[in-house]
Design a protein around this motif. Sequence first.
Motif, short mmCIF file in Angstrom:
data_model
loop_
_atom_site.label_atom_id
_atom_site.label_comp_id
_atom_site.label_asym_id
_atom_site.label_seq_id
_atom_site.Cartn_x
_atom_site.Cartn_y
_atom_site.Cartn_z
N VAL A 3 0.85 -1.20 0.00
CA VAL A 3 0.00 0.00 0.00
C VAL A 3 0.89 1.25 0.00
CG1 VAL A 3 -2.05 -1.02 1.05
CG2 VAL A 3 -0.16 -0.26 2.50
N PRO A 4 1.80 1.38 -0.96
CA PRO A 4 2.72 2.52 -0.93
C PRO A 4 2.00 3.86 -1.00
CG PRO A 4 2.76 1.44 -3.07
CD PRO A 4 1.98 0.54 -2.15
N TRP A 5 0.89 3.91 -1.73
CA TRP A 5 0.16 5.16 -1.87
C TRP A 5 -0.33 5.69 -0.52
CZ3 TRP A 5 -4.71 4.70 0.09
CH2 TRP A 5 -5.21 3.41 0.23
N LEU A 6 -0.66 4.77 0.38
CA LEU A 6 -1.16 5.18 1.69
C LEU A 6 -0.03 5.78 2.54
CD1 LEU A 6 -3.45 5.24 3.78
CD2 LEU A 6 -2.79 2.91 4.45
N ILE A 7 1.11 5.11 2.54
CA ILE A 7 2.23 5.58 3.36
C ILE A 7 2.84 6.85 2.79
CG2 ILE A 7 4.48 4.94 4.32
CD1 ILE A 7 3.58 2.06 4.24
N ASN A 8 2.83 6.97 1.47
CA ASN A 8 3.42 8.15 0.83
C ASN A 8 2.58 9.40 1.01
OD1 ASN A 8 5.65 6.70 -0.09
ND2 ASN A 8 4.69 6.19 -2.05
N MET A 9 1.33 9.25 1.48
CA MET A 9 0.46 10.42 1.69
C MET A 9 1.11 11.40 2.66
SD MET A 9 -3.35 8.73 1.90
CE MET A 9 -4.07 10.26 2.50
N PRO B 224 1.21 18.27 3.89
CA PRO B 224 2.00 18.90 4.97
C PRO B 224 1.33 18.82 6.34
CG PRO B 224 2.01 20.27 3.00
CD PRO B 224 1.04 19.17 2.74
N LEU B 225 0.00 18.98 6.38
CA LEU B 225 -0.69 18.92 7.66
C LEU B 225 -0.52 17.55 8.30
CD1 LEU B 225 -2.55 20.14 9.79
CD2 LEU B 225 -4.52 19.41 8.41
N LEU B 226 -0.57 16.52 7.49
CA LEU B 226 -0.42 15.16 8.01
C LEU B 226 0.99 14.97 8.58
CD1 LEU B 226 -1.70 12.39 8.38
CD2 LEU B 226 -0.92 11.79 6.06
N ALA B 227 1.99 15.52 7.88
CA ALA B 227 3.37 15.42 8.36
C ALA B 227 3.52 16.12 9.70
CB ALA B 227 4.33 16.03 7.33
N ARG B 228 2.86 17.28 9.85
CA ARG B 228 2.95 18.02 11.12
C ARG B 228 2.24 17.26 12.24
NH1 ARG B 228 2.23 22.50 7.62
NH2 ARG B 228 -0.01 22.63 8.11
N LEU B 229 1.10 16.68 11.93
CA LEU B 229 0.37 15.93 12.95
C LEU B 229 1.14 14.69 13.40
CD1 LEU B 229 -3.26 16.11 11.49
CD2 LEU B 229 -2.40 17.27 13.54
N MET B 230 1.88 14.11 12.50
CA MET B 230 2.63 12.88 12.80
C MET B 230 3.99 13.17 13.44
SD MET B 230 1.83 10.64 9.37
CE MET B 230 2.79 9.24 9.96
N GLU B 231 4.42 14.42 13.42
CA GLU B 231 5.77 14.74 13.86
C GLU B 231 6.01 14.33 15.31
OE1 GLU B 231 8.42 18.40 12.84
OE2 GLU B 231 7.36 18.91 14.70
N LYS B 232 5.16 14.74 16.20
CA LYS B 232 5.40 14.48 17.63
C LYS B 232 5.34 12.99 17.97
CE LYS B 232 4.21 16.11 22.25
NZ LYS B 232 3.38 17.07 23.04
N HIS C 11 10.46 7.63 -0.46
CA HIS C 11 9.23 7.33 -1.20
C HIS C 11 9.16 5.82 -1.47
CE1 HIS C 11 5.93 8.36 -3.98
NE2 HIS C 11 6.39 7.36 -4.71
N TRP C 12 8.09 5.22 -0.98
CA TRP C 12 7.90 3.77 -1.21
C TRP C 12 7.50 3.54 -2.66
CZ3 TRP C 12 8.51 -0.09 2.53
CH2 TRP C 12 8.78 0.37 3.81
N SER C 13 8.21 2.64 -3.33
CA SER C 13 7.96 2.36 -4.74
C SER C 13 6.72 1.50 -4.92
CB SER C 13 9.16 1.63 -5.34
OG SER C 13 8.88 1.20 -6.66
N SER C 14 6.00 1.76 -5.99
CA SER C 14 4.83 0.92 -6.30
C SER C 14 5.24 -0.37 -7.01
CB SER C 14 3.85 1.70 -7.19
OG SER C 14 4.49 2.10 -8.40
N LYS C 15 6.53 -0.44 -7.41
CA LYS C 15 7.04 -1.64 -8.06
C LYS C 15 8.36 -2.06 -7.41
CE LYS C 15 4.95 -0.64 -12.56
NZ LYS C 15 5.21 -0.44 -14.03
N PRO C 16 8.31 -2.54 -6.17
CA PRO C 16 9.56 -2.92 -5.51
C PRO C 16 10.24 -4.07 -6.24
CG PRO C 16 7.65 -3.73 -4.29
CD PRO C 16 7.12 -2.81 -5.35
N PHE C 17 11.52 -4.18 -5.98
CA PHE C 17 12.33 -5.21 -6.64
C PHE C 17 11.97 -6.59 -6.09
CE2 PHE C 17 16.15 -7.81 -7.15
CZ PHE C 17 16.48 -7.57 -8.47
N ARG C 18 11.91 -7.58 -6.98
CA ARG C 18 11.59 -8.95 -6.59
C ARG C 18 12.79 -9.85 -6.85
NH1 ARG C 18 7.13 -7.79 -3.67
NH2 ARG C 18 5.61 -6.60 -4.88
#
Length: 966
Positions: free
Chosen positions: A674-680, A685-693, A705-712
């Motif tokens: 679910v890279p799209w979820l983590i990359n949000m 910016p507001l999410l980054a600030r809320l998660m900072e503490k 940045h989590w890749s949508s096509k990781p190496f296999r």
Amino acid sequence: MLEEALKKGFRGDIMFDTASRGRYSTDASIYQITPKGVAAPTGREDVEIALAAAAESGVPLTGRGGGTSQCGQTVNSGLILDNARYFNGIIELDVENRRVVVEPGIVLDELNRALKPHGLWYPVDVSTSSRATIGGMAANNSCGGRSLRYGTMRDNVRSIDAVLHDGSFAHFGPVSRDALRGNGTFDRIAADMLDLGEEHTALIDARFPKLTRRVGGYNLDSLVPNGKDVNLAHLLVGSEGTLAYFTAIELDLWPLVGDKVLGICHFPTFYEAMDATQHLVKLDPLSVELVDSTMIGLSRQIPMFRPTIEQAVRGEPAALLLVEFDEGSAEGNAAKLKALHETMGDLGFDWSHDGKGWGGVTDVTDARLQAQVTEVRKSGLNIMMSMKQEGKPVSFVEDCAVELKDLAEYTAGLTEIFEKNGTQGTWYAHASVGCLHVRPVLNLKLDEDVKKMRSIAEEAFDLVAHYKGSHSGEHGDGIVRSEFHEKMFGPEITTQFLRVKDQFDPERRFNPNKIVEAPKMDDRSLFRYTPDYEVKPLKTAFDWSAYPGAGGGFQGAVEMCNNNGACRKLAGGAMCPSYRATRNELDVTRGRANTLRLALSGQLGPDALTSDAMAETLKFCVSCKACKRECPTGVDMAKMKAEVTAARVEKHGLGLHERLVGYMPDYAPYAAKVPWLINMRNSIPLLARLMEKPTGFAASRKLPHWSSKPFRDSEAQDENPDVILFADIFNRYFEPENLRAALRVLRAGGKRVAVATDGQSKPLDSGRTYLSTGLMEKARKTGQRLLDALAPHAEKGLPIIGLEPSCLLTLRDEIPALLPGTQAETVAAQARMLEEYIAEAAEAGDLTLPLKPVGKPLKLHGHCHQKAHDVVPAIQRTLALLPETDVDIIESSCCGMAGSFGYGVETEEVSRKMGELSLFPAVREAGDAIIVADGTSCRHQIADGTEREAFHVARVLDMALEGRGR
């Protein structure tokens, strides 16, 4: 009381906590005295406030620069003032008259870097020039390797401004009696000093050694009338901070040295080298420096110095004399080298001879190799201290000086004294002026060896007196030599030394018990290792068995730090990046090692190893491994930090931030779905600030940045592979294009590639994130799994290739220390960075790549672990395969990102400062060049700090394969 008094107006740092006082309790000597407190002044006003506060509290004041004193000059029980952090500027530069006025804390190399554009330098080139401050050099009357031509500090100091014992301010320079018309403190002192010189001219002439290298006691000979005004600054030079507090120093400057040449004279015996010195100096060289066989042997064992020894040394000489010439022209230099060869021949030395006649000269005209040879010689002290045994070469008769005609006999006599006391000495340094650094090997934790030290000192100084030499030829008096002044100068002169101290410092406010009123040099209560020094047994994770002591050798590894301060250099190499950003003793390898030693030995209280103070001490250590390579005694603070972090985690557990970093290999396979979820978090910016503490990740930083096509692993499983590719988690999940580029490059070279796997769904991992967060058992299990998977390939001789330096090089460093044994050794021997493999295979004719020009120049930034393991030259050799492509190295220390360090709320600011030291400016000035950086963290730091994309060498080669350029 003292701390409160300081807080009333003092602008610099004030440090009274136990750990800070411990860090300033030692210098590079054998002594340790815990001060009442430490402060870092910003200027003269702070010094005046500190002096008043100290006087009010009844404690003395001691100035400190680089803290590299060999004799205990900068340790005392009162208030220590650290000039180096802030009080370090250039006040005035007069290029036309070749003079400069500086603050006492400026480092010699920093001063010379500022002078170089003007064609000038300050030539008292001490071996500690990367951290020695001008104030400390003046207080010590330092000399340097080229004093044969330029003289000592005393010869190159014009004047000194200083604060006196009563808080008044004075300018010390040339003074005549006619000018002394007042009744102030300075006038009274000056008048009495002029009287002293006139009254005791004959006595001073009779008792002071007639040598350039004489820095013991006070410079009473500077007070003797000689037809011109007496310069009172020359009395302060060498006074070791016992008379006044320097606030400004005026120096003479010299034109830069031109192109030099170096002749390395080889000798079959040490005696022959010493005897030859008196003849070689007649050629008027710039310097003649000694390197003995012990130093040659130890240098061969140090990776940083081994290549230099292999290039410069022929055969197995007992001693080398490094003879340097600067004649202003190539013809003049060539003539001097020719004369050197002829002189060696006249003395009976020839390469074709055997026995005592063997020897000759090797010429070094290449400036780079000259610099490397000089660096080995300048590191002589620290190379000697790299012995991993309990006994170490000890400084106490280290720099006695005699006339050249007596040098051979003196060294032979001193060797006999060592042998009589059951030890031997190591020799190096300034043969040209009869001042050799010699240290007998002793273990000062043993009372028996302390008694040997006293016996050697007594006999050695008797020998020096016999030859009318100086017992202190360069490193001063401090605690270790001050008690012997009467033996060297006689009671009449030492009475006058006391008169000087009484006039300048009647209340004993400045650095007491140095030069006069000294304690016994073998008073063990003043030693770093006191009679009750003890380290209790402790459990450790790594194999430290190469060292002695508790914790399976962990104690001995920590105690390898001898406080030489090489980690305090501000340019060149990579050590120590956090100190370069903060200039705080807390953040330098030496400061961390001292804190560790004090904690291990119980001097910081119970549970100090896992305390918040220890965590604070190690907080800005980025585990760059630069100290592993560049510290001359091999202090590996990154590995030590991992040990301490593990102990702290075992006691206190992990916070959320550390869990998110440490357990990344465990949750990465799920996050990759679910890279799209983590990359949000990066795009909102507001999410980054809320998660900072809660997470501890700075909102101002974008996370990888989590890749949508990781190496296999299935992307490369060629049958009968030629090479094994280790796909690390960082490139696998964040930048898989690097792994895919590496596959294309290897296959373009005709290689069959298989990705390392053990068939489990969870990919193999190096354990790097576990190591960095103290999860040692997780790291051990992960490392064992990796070894089990790789060992069968390694046993077949297959190269194991990796892209991420911090992961691949774990196979050569931490994993063998965690899991010592044949399996780890076999895998380590086959582990190669991609660029190492390509360079070696191409040079062996085993790999040919169809490369085209990329169309732009390249700027290369080496990852810290690549530098520590000397891999950067391999990157250069690999990139040299690119046709028509210029490659320049960016001279930088750590990028500052250092894994998760740059993302942390508490460390992000220092991370950016580290990047701004040299890397960011170089990238910004790189024009259209392609920036090359193999480290994942390096590429992210460059992107964040400069908005430039950097590329792994695999992608650069891939571009060239496709011929696209950029």
